[in-house]
Design a protein around this motif. Sequence first.
Motif, mmCIF file in Angstrom:
data_model
loop_
_atom_site.group_PDB
_atom_site.id
_atom_site.type_symbol
_atom_site.label_atom_id
_atom_site.label_comp_id
_atom_site.label_asym_id
_atom_site.label_seq_id
_atom_site.Cartn_x
_atom_site.Cartn_y
_atom_site.Cartn_z
ATOM 1 N N ILE A 66 0.841 -1.189 0.000
ATOM 2 C CA ILE A 66 0.000 0.000 0.000
ATOM 3 C C ILE A 66 0.882 1.249 0.000
ATOM 4 O O ILE A 66 1.817 1.355 0.779
ATOM 5 C CB ILE A 66 -0.933 0.011 1.231
ATOM 6 N N ARG A 81 -10.098 -0.720 -6.988
ATOM 7 C CA ARG A 81 -9.887 -1.529 -5.781
ATOM 8 C C ARG A 81 -8.575 -2.291 -5.879
ATOM 9 O O ARG A 81 -8.185 -2.738 -6.952
ATOM 10 C CB ARG A 81 -11.016 -2.543 -5.609
ATOM 11 N N LYS A 82 -7.924 -2.455 -4.740
ATOM 12 C CA LYS A 82 -6.723 -3.289 -4.686
ATOM 13 C C LYS A 82 -7.192 -4.743 -4.700
ATOM 14 O O LYS A 82 -8.115 -5.109 -3.991
ATOM 15 C CB LYS A 82 -5.929 -2.983 -3.423
ATOM 16 N N GLU A 95 -11.040 -8.477 -3.259
ATOM 17 C CA GLU A 95 -10.895 -7.058 -3.548
ATOM 18 C C GLU A 95 -11.044 -6.304 -2.233
ATOM 19 O O GLU A 95 -12.008 -6.509 -1.496
ATOM 20 C CB GLU A 95 -11.957 -6.589 -4.549
ATOM 21 N N ASN A 100 -7.269 0.793 2.895
ATOM 22 C CA ASN A 100 -6.073 0.023 3.253
ATOM 23 C C ASN A 100 -6.414 -0.854 4.451
ATOM 24 O O ASN A 100 -7.572 -0.924 4.853
ATOM 25 C CB ASN A 100 -4.883 0.950 3.554
#
Length: 184
Positions: A66, A81-82, A95, A100
Amino acid sequence: MSELDISKNITEYRKSKELTIKELANLAGVTPSLLSQIEKGSANPSINTLKQISKALDIPVFNFFINDAGTEDLVVRKDSRKKIMFAEDDSFAYELLTPNTKGSIEFLLMKIPPKKSSSKELFSHKGEEVAYVIKGSVSLYLMNDIVELNCGDSVKIPPHSNHKWENISDIDCEIIFAVTPPSF
């Protein structure tokens, strides 16, 4: 988007825990030399090494990936989205729905393709989990039971409870879940 700097993130977490390189290396089971090289950016850690370091720091591995650019954006847009994908099956994904995992809760969307599962074996984590099925049907292997869940059903999974998810339907299954403390 700025370039990801895992080495900087590891250094920041180590310092926030007030650990020396030698102390963290001992806790993580790596050499101080390797950890120093990782923090300087002259060595790339393996996934296993990252797992060892994250366990020693008591933070999710995901935190190393992050970037914080000053003021953190609190909104997570659908298209940014991560995602966490797994090498053994890249059709299965998590997702991150929270910006974070630095807070005390983590909110994720799990997508399981038809006739697939979240893992081969049951696993556990220290976090308490609450999940809600938003699409499809799923079998939750929870400790010694199998719980069938359909769209609209929810479940609480106690900390350290062995479990895995299996999509029993012919359509994609989607599950939203929260974990506290974060474990990814």
